[in-house]
Design a protein around this motif. Structure first.
Motif, mmCIF file in Angstrom:
data_model
loop_
_atom_site.group_PDB
_atom_site.id
_atom_site.type_symbol
_atom_site.label_atom_id
_atom_site.label_comp_id
_atom_site.label_asym_id
_atom_site.label_seq_id
_atom_site.Cartn_x
_atom_site.Cartn_y
_atom_site.Cartn_z
ATOM 1 N N SER A 50 -5.285 6.550 9.416
ATOM 2 C CA SER A 50 -4.999 5.479 10.377
ATOM 3 C C SER A 50 -5.478 4.177 9.760
ATOM 4 N N LYS A 51 -5.075 3.056 10.340
ATOM 5 C CA LYS A 51 -5.528 1.754 9.818
ATOM 6 C C LYS A 51 -7.053 1.656 9.900
ATOM 7 N N GLU A 52 -7.636 2.196 10.975
ATOM 8 C CA GLU A 52 -9.103 2.143 11.166
ATOM 9 C C GLU A 52 -9.812 2.951 10.080
ATOM 10 N N ASP A 53 -9.294 4.159 9.785
ATOM 11 C CA ASP A 53 -9.894 4.998 8.735
ATOM 12 C C ASP A 53 -9.793 4.321 7.372
ATOM 13 N N ALA A 54 -8.622 3.739 7.109
ATOM 14 C CA ALA A 54 -8.428 3.041 5.827
ATOM 15 C C ALA A 54 -9.421 1.890 5.693
ATOM 16 N N MET A 55 -9.569 1.120 6.771
ATOM 17 C CA MET A 55 -10.498 -0.020 6.747
ATOM 18 C C MET A 55 -11.939 0.457 6.542
ATOM 19 N N ALA A 56 -12.314 1.559 7.181
ATOM 20 C CA ALA A 56 -13.684 2.082 7.063
ATOM 21 C C ALA A 56 -13.989 2.434 5.608
ATOM 22 N N ARG A 57 -13.030 3.052 4.938
ATOM 23 C CA ARG A 57 -13.245 3.435 3.536
ATOM 24 C C ARG A 57 -13.308 2.210 2.628
ATOM 25 N N ILE A 58 -12.476 1.236 2.894
ATOM 26 C CA ILE A 58 -12.496 0.003 2.089
ATOM 27 C C ILE A 58 -13.816 -0.736 2.297
ATOM 28 N N TRP A 85 -13.276 -4.623 -17.057
ATOM 29 C CA TRP A 85 -11.876 -4.692 -16.648
ATOM 30 C C TRP A 85 -11.784 -4.273 -15.187
ATOM 31 N N LEU A 86 -11.176 -5.120 -14.381
ATOM 32 C CA LEU A 86 -11.029 -4.856 -12.941
ATOM 33 C C LEU A 86 -9.568 -4.576 -12.604
ATOM 34 N N VAL A 87 -9.323 -3.414 -12.005
ATOM 35 C CA VAL A 87 -7.991 -3.111 -11.476
ATOM 36 C C VAL A 87 -7.970 -3.652 -10.058
ATOM 37 N N TYR A 88 -7.139 -4.675 -9.840
ATOM 38 C CA TYR A 88 -7.220 -5.451 -8.595
ATOM 39 C C TYR A 88 -5.969 -5.295 -7.741
ATOM 40 N N VAL A 89 -6.195 -5.083 -6.444
ATOM 41 C CA VAL A 89 -5.135 -5.219 -5.441
ATOM 42 C C VAL A 89 -5.731 -5.971 -4.250
ATOM 43 N N ASN A 90 -4.880 -6.604 -3.473
ATOM 44 C CA ASN A 90 -5.407 -7.262 -2.272
ATOM 45 C C ASN A 90 -5.659 -6.221 -1.178
ATOM 46 N N GLU A 91 -6.405 -6.635 -0.160
ATOM 47 C CA GLU A 91 -6.830 -5.683 0.870
ATOM 48 C C GLU A 91 -5.651 -5.092 1.632
ATOM 49 N N LEU A 92 -4.637 -5.892 1.878
ATOM 50 C CA LEU A 92 -3.457 -5.414 2.605
ATOM 51 C C LEU A 92 -2.784 -4.277 1.836
ATOM 52 N N THR A 93 -2.681 -4.429 0.509
ATOM 53 C CA THR A 93 -2.088 -3.375 -0.333
ATOM 54 C C THR A 93 -2.944 -2.119 -0.290
ATOM 55 N N GLN A 94 -4.263 -2.298 -0.347
ATOM 56 C CA GLN A 94 -5.177 -1.137 -0.253
ATOM 57 C C GLN A 94 -4.932 -0.374 1.046
ATOM 58 N N ILE A 95 -4.869 -1.096 2.159
ATOM 59 C CA ILE A 95 -4.677 -0.464 3.477
ATOM 60 C C ILE A 95 -3.344 0.299 3.509
ATOM 61 N N GLU A 96 -2.280 -0.369 3.064
ATOM 62 C CA GLU A 96 -0.944 0.249 3.109
ATOM 63 C C GLU A 96 -0.896 1.516 2.251
ATOM 64 N N ARG A 97 -1.513 1.449 1.062
ATOM 65 C CA ARG A 97 -1.484 2.611 0.161
ATOM 66 C C ARG A 97 -2.290 3.769 0.746
ATOM 67 N N LEU A 98 -3.446 3.465 1.333
ATOM 68 C CA LEU A 98 -4.265 4.527 1.925
ATOM 69 C C LEU A 98 -3.555 5.182 3.109
ATOM 70 N N MET A 99 -2.874 4.362 3.899
ATOM 71 C CA MET A 99 -2.164 4.901 5.070
ATOM 72 C C MET A 99 -0.993 5.781 4.625
ATOM 73 N N SER A 100 -0.248 5.351 3.599
ATOM 74 C CA SER A 100 0.922 6.139 3.188
ATOM 75 C C SER A 100 0.519 7.314 2.294
ATOM 76 N N ARG A 101 -0.473 7.106 1.412
ATOM 77 C CA ARG A 101 -0.851 8.153 0.458
ATOM 78 C C ARG A 101 -1.702 9.240 1.104
ATOM 79 N N ASN A 102 -2.669 8.830 1.937
ATOM 80 C CA ASN A 102 -3.633 9.786 2.491
ATOM 81 C C ASN A 102 -3.395 10.103 3.966
ATOM 82 N N GLY A 103 -2.429 9.399 4.577
ATOM 83 C CA GLY A 103 -2.161 9.632 5.991
ATOM 84 C C GLY A 103 -3.255 9.097 6.906
#
Length: 204
Positions: free
Chosen positions: A150-158, A130-148
């Motif tokens: 930057s876009k670069e940090d969010a992208m690095a983790r993804i 079972w895969l819990v799926y979101v698109n990359e844009l949603t991942q970036i937005e959630r990481l930026m709002s949830r964890n504070g």
């Protein structure tokens, strides 16, 4: 025993999905908990890490200093692979031990929450993935709002993980979580009644 491998990615909502089924009383194995168990003081796992990375990854009390280790492996693919090699066998052995425990207790269903479910080829022993799926844009937005982040940090983790789009071909069930929390709960209610309740009602 019906084995379900649950996978996703950072900020996909996998923990929320697991919590839903935990609250329903479904037994589970959380590989992150196992990974912490196998590096407790006195374990072979911790010994292997110290051999590979030195004693500066320990606190004064002999416990693992996760921050120090994280700083070494986070931006270094080779070091991350080395850490994985140190712990892979210990994690696998413990997961198999727990599996045997649930089998002997005649559990009808067991969920495996394993971050490297695909990469570590755990998916091959599952009845369903079972895969819990979101698109990359949603991942970036959630990481930026949830964890504070930057876009670069969010992208690095993804980017440090296997792409969710690449996991889709391994999945028997895709749980799309691009919408609201309420929409996700409605989907999980359907999965519960359509897929899990029938398994739980089967004679063991």
């Amino acid at each position: 025993m019906f084995k379900i491998g649950l996978t996703g990615g950072i900020a996909s909502g996998k923990s929320t999905v697991l919590t839903y089924f935990k609250d329903k009383g479904i037994p589970y194995i959380d590989a992150d908990i196992v990974a912490r168990e196998v590096v407790e003081p006195g374990t072979e796992g911790l010994e292997a890490i110290v051999d590979a990375f030195g004693s500066n990854v320990l606190h004064d009390d002999g416990t693992l200093n996760r921050e120090a280790l994280g700083a070494i492996v986070f931006h270094n693919e080779e070091k991350r692979r080395q850490l994985n090699d140190c712990l892979k066998e210990h994690i696998r052995n413990r997961i198999m031990e727990l599996t045997a425990h649930y089998e002997s207790n005649r559990a009808a269903v067991l969920i495996y929450d394993i971050p490297l479910l695909i990469e570590g080829e755990w998916y091959t022993m599952m009845d369903e993935v079972w895969l819990v799926y979101v698109n990359e844009l949603t991942q970036i937005e959630r990481l930026m709002s949830r964890n504070g982040f930057s876009k670069e940090d969010a992208m690095a983790r993804i980017k440090s993980q296997m792409r969710l789009d690449d996991k889709r071909s391994y999945a028997d069930l895709i749980i799309d979580n691009n919408g609201t929390p309420q929409a996700l709960t409605a989907k999980l209610d359907t999965i519960w009644s359509d897929r899990l309740e029938p398994l739980l009602q089967k004679p063991q």
